[in-house]
Write a protein that holds these residues in place. Structure first.
Motif, short mmCIF file in Angstrom:
data_model
loop_
_atom_site.label_atom_id
_atom_site.label_comp_id
_atom_site.label_asym_id
_atom_site.label_seq_id
_atom_site.Cartn_x
_atom_site.Cartn_y
_atom_site.Cartn_z
N GLU A 114 0.84 -1.20 0.00
CA GLU A 114 0.00 0.00 0.00
C GLU A 114 0.87 1.25 0.00
N TYR A 115 2.17 1.09 0.02
CA TYR A 115 3.10 2.21 0.03
C TYR A 115 3.75 2.37 -1.35
N ARG A 116 4.34 3.53 -1.55
CA ARG A 116 5.13 3.76 -2.77
C ARG A 116 6.57 3.39 -2.48
N THR A 117 7.15 2.61 -3.37
CA THR A 117 8.55 2.23 -3.21
C THR A 117 9.41 3.48 -3.33
N PRO A 118 10.37 3.68 -2.43
CA PRO A 118 11.24 4.86 -2.51
C PRO A 118 12.00 4.92 -3.83
N LYS A 119 12.24 6.15 -4.30
CA LYS A 119 13.02 6.36 -5.52
C LYS A 119 14.45 6.75 -5.19
N ASP A 124 16.21 2.98 -9.02
CA ASP A 124 15.02 2.68 -9.79
C ASP A 124 14.09 1.88 -8.90
N ALA A 125 12.91 2.41 -8.65
CA ALA A 125 11.95 1.74 -7.77
C ALA A 125 11.62 0.34 -8.27
N ASP A 126 11.67 0.13 -9.59
CA ASP A 126 11.38 -1.20 -10.14
C ASP A 126 12.44 -2.23 -9.74
N LEU A 127 13.66 -1.77 -9.44
CA LEU A 127 14.71 -2.69 -8.97
C LEU A 127 14.58 -2.98 -7.48
N LEU A 128 14.04 -2.03 -6.74
CA LEU A 128 13.91 -2.18 -5.30
C LEU A 128 12.65 -2.96 -4.89
N THR A 129 11.57 -2.76 -5.63
CA THR A 129 10.27 -3.35 -5.27
C THR A 129 10.30 -4.86 -5.04
N PRO A 130 10.94 -5.67 -5.89
CA PRO A 130 10.89 -7.13 -5.66
C PRO A 130 11.57 -7.58 -4.36
N LEU A 131 12.36 -6.70 -3.77
CA LEU A 131 13.10 -7.06 -2.57
C LEU A 131 12.43 -6.58 -1.28
N LEU A 132 11.34 -5.84 -1.43
CA LEU A 132 10.64 -5.33 -0.25
C LEU A 132 9.37 -6.12 0.01
N PRO A 133 8.99 -6.24 1.28
CA PRO A 133 7.80 -7.01 1.62
C PRO A 133 6.52 -6.20 1.41
N GLU A 134 5.41 -6.89 1.48
CA GLU A 134 4.11 -6.24 1.46
C GLU A 134 3.98 -5.40 2.72
N LYS A 181 1.88 -1.57 4.60
CA LYS A 181 1.09 -0.34 4.46
C LYS A 181 1.96 0.90 4.37
N THR A 182 3.04 0.94 5.16
CA THR A 182 3.87 2.15 5.19
C THR A 182 5.34 1.81 4.99
N VAL A 183 6.06 2.77 4.44
CA VAL A 183 7.50 2.61 4.27
C VAL A 183 8.19 3.87 4.78
N GLY A 184 9.33 3.68 5.39
CA GLY A 184 10.12 4.80 5.87
C GLY A 184 11.59 4.54 5.59
N VAL A 185 12.33 5.61 5.35
CA VAL A 185 13.76 5.51 5.06
C VAL A 185 14.49 6.37 6.08
N SER A 229 28.21 4.72 6.37
CA SER A 229 26.86 5.29 6.45
C SER A 229 25.87 4.19 6.07
N LEU A 230 24.73 4.22 6.74
CA LEU A 230 23.69 3.22 6.54
C LEU A 230 22.40 3.91 6.12
N CYS A 231 21.63 3.21 5.32
CA CYS A 231 20.30 3.68 4.95
C CYS A 231 19.34 2.51 5.21
N GLN A 232 18.47 2.70 6.17
CA GLN A 232 17.57 1.63 6.60
C GLN A 232 16.18 1.89 6.05
N VAL A 233 15.63 0.87 5.38
CA VAL A 233 14.26 0.94 4.85
C VAL A 233 13.38 0.09 5.77
#
Length: 171
Positions: free
Chosen positions: A27-32, A40-50, A52-56, A66-70
């Motif tokens: 239900e969230y938009r994959t981060p760009k 590319d969100a199309d490269l990231l999407t298959p690796l993220l779970p279903e 409602k919300t996403v945060g970075v 440096s770390l970037c946590q999704v």
């Protein structure tokens, strides 16, 4: 004749697992971007779970890393990192230090190591005056349950590493 084609199409969909309903429960938009690194969100999407919300969230535990946590629905799904390491280290050395990357395949040019749950990239042309004696590596680790996709991981680490090479960190 149209009925015959329709029946064949239905059979193909049944065999291939087609559905008129979307199986994607995101239900969230994959981060760009991942902490200012465009992806590319199309490269990231298959690796993220279903979910409602996403945060970075960006974290800098030490000056050389440096770390970037999704997070999806408040749970860690994926972490990318950029880490300055001593010259002479390779992608296998970095992978050995990361919990989510076990085994994996190294590319023929030794620039990438990828597995279903993580990957490491070696930046080819990255230098920074604050890290003169070091080389920059990138890494991605998956923490989402049930996700193990080496093909998608290879595509993402390649694109992510190339984006890091074009970023301000490599100046």
């Amino acid at each position: 004749m149209n009925l015959r084609l329709a029946k064949k199409g239905t059979a193909v969909c049944v065999l291939a697992g087609c559905s008129s309903e979307s199986k994607d429960k995101r239900e969230y938009r994959t981060p760009k971007s991942l902490c200012s690194i465009p992806v590319d969100a199309d490269l990231l999407t298959p690796l993220l779970p279903e979910g409602k919300t996403v945060g970075v969230e960006e974290k800098n535990p030490v000056p050389s890393r440096s770390l970037c946590q999704v997070n999806v629905d408040g749970k860690t799904a994926l972490i990318t990192s950029q880490e300055w390491r001593e010259r002479g280290d390779g992608v296998t050395d970095v992978a050995d230090s990361l919990a989510r990357i076990e085994g994996g395949e190294v590319t023929s040019d030794d620039k990438y190591l990828y597995a279903g749950t993580g990957a490491v990239g070696h930046t080819a042309s990255c230098s920074n005056p604050r890290h003169k004696e070091h080389v920059l590596f990138t890494a991605i680790q998956l923490f989402a349950d049930g996700h193990d996709d080496a093909t998608s991981m290879k595509k993402l680490i390649t694109a992510y590493t190339e984006a890091v090479e074009r970023s301000d960190i490599c100046s």
